[in-house]
Design an enzyme around this catalytic site. Structure first.
Site: not given
Length: 325
Positions: A131-132, A135, A182
């Site tokens: 997930h990071e 980003h 997100e």
């Protein structure tokens, strides 16, 4: 630790391939605000980003082959799966809340809280780190760093560079974008891990603050369906107003949105190798028009339904008063 499938890599994948429609609309809306990018970059130039980086460097532990190597290996794997060569530094900091974040527009760093590492098993830690990494791929870090700076500064701070651009309005615009971003990165985590349920399980654990063995994913997904069930106009407006001051959407909503995307067939198509590559993205003008339509429809619908609900409640109250009289 090996990848979910040895050698599995989403070669050249563009962030647009897994971008949530709300993220696309919010990003285009931000880009249309006159002077916002200049303000964001100026905040970073003035050293606020450097201050955040120094704070973590001085009070956290940088991971590597000799510092929590299992977590460090997972971090490298997810960047390799997304076909990203530059792997940011990874830090762990002593915070009793399970969370992670990526900061730094020029040279990003990923920070995980100690509670997150304690609670999550390797497959769930992989989902968080993926997930990071998303980003970073999606270039979310510029706006996210600006949001962190504004949240830390507080609403009372006034800087010359923000003259003519209301601080609260900028803050709210960035919060709206952050919530949408997100959901895009939840999709990316599912693609990298090749396990959407692991992403939903991670959201459940982070929401509960309890280990997976003590929780039931099926019950959590039923809760998500209940939260997403059709509601009155007032309830929808209440949910929207609740969301306005948080950086992340509600965990149950994120799980529901992710699984709806999986069921649409998009997840299988991308895992199968059919996806948008970097350099193939559509032009910004089209997306700006889509953004305007998205937000106009969203707010118009919410307030219309709320107004209808209020009108109905008023009529019911009038009828009750007549009968009582």
């Amino acid at each position: 630790m090996t990848l979910p499938v040895d050698g599995y890599q989403l070669k050249g994948i563009s962030a647009r391939a897994f971008e949530h429609p709300a993220d696309r609309a919010a990003t285009a809306a931000l880009a249309s605000i006159p002077g916002l990018d200049a303000v964001v970059r100026k905040l970073i130039e003035l050293g606020y980003e450097r201050a955040l980086r120094i704070a973590y460097l001085g009070s956290s532990v940088r991971l590597g082959p000799a510092q929590l190597p299992d977590t460090w290996n997972l971090h490298n794997q997810v960047f390799r799966t997304l076909d990203l060569d530059d792997v940011p530094e990874l830090y762990i900091t002593q915070v009793p809340v399970a969370n992670a974040q990526t900061i730094g527009a020029g040279r990003p760093i990923v920070v995980v809280n100690s509670e997150l590492v304690r609670l999550l098993r390797p497959e769930e830690r992989r989902a968080v780190l993926a997930h990071e990494a998303a980003h970073v791929l999606a270039d979310h870090v510029l706006y996210f760093t600006a949001l962190q700076i504004l949240l830390r500064m507080g609403a009372s701070v006034r800087l010359p560079i923000l003259a003519g651009l209301p601080l609260m309005a900028v803050r709210q615009a960035l919060l709206e974008w952050s919530r949408a971003a997100e959901m895009s990165c939840d999709r990316a985590a599912a693609l990298v891990t090749r396990d959407p349920e692991a992403v939903c399980r991670t959201l459940m654990i982070l929401a509960a603050g309890a280990e997976a063995d003590s929780l039931d994913l099926a019950q959590f997904m039923a809760q998500a369906a209940e939260y997403d069930a059709p509601a009155s106009g007032l309830e929808r407006l209440s949910r929207m107003m609740t969301d306005l001051n948080v950086t992340h959407p509600m965990p149950v909503r994120r799980a529901q949105e992710l699984m709806a995307w999986v069921r649409s067939g998009e997840y299988d198509r991308i895992v199968g190798g059919e996806y948008l590559r970097r350099g193939e993205e559509p032009d910004a003008r089209t997306e700006a028009n889509d953004a305007a339509n998205h937000y106009a429809d969203r707010f118009r619908s919410a307030f219309k339904e709320a107004g209808d609900a209020v009108g109905s409640a008023t009529d019911q109250l009038a009828d009750w008063l007549k009968k009582d009289r």
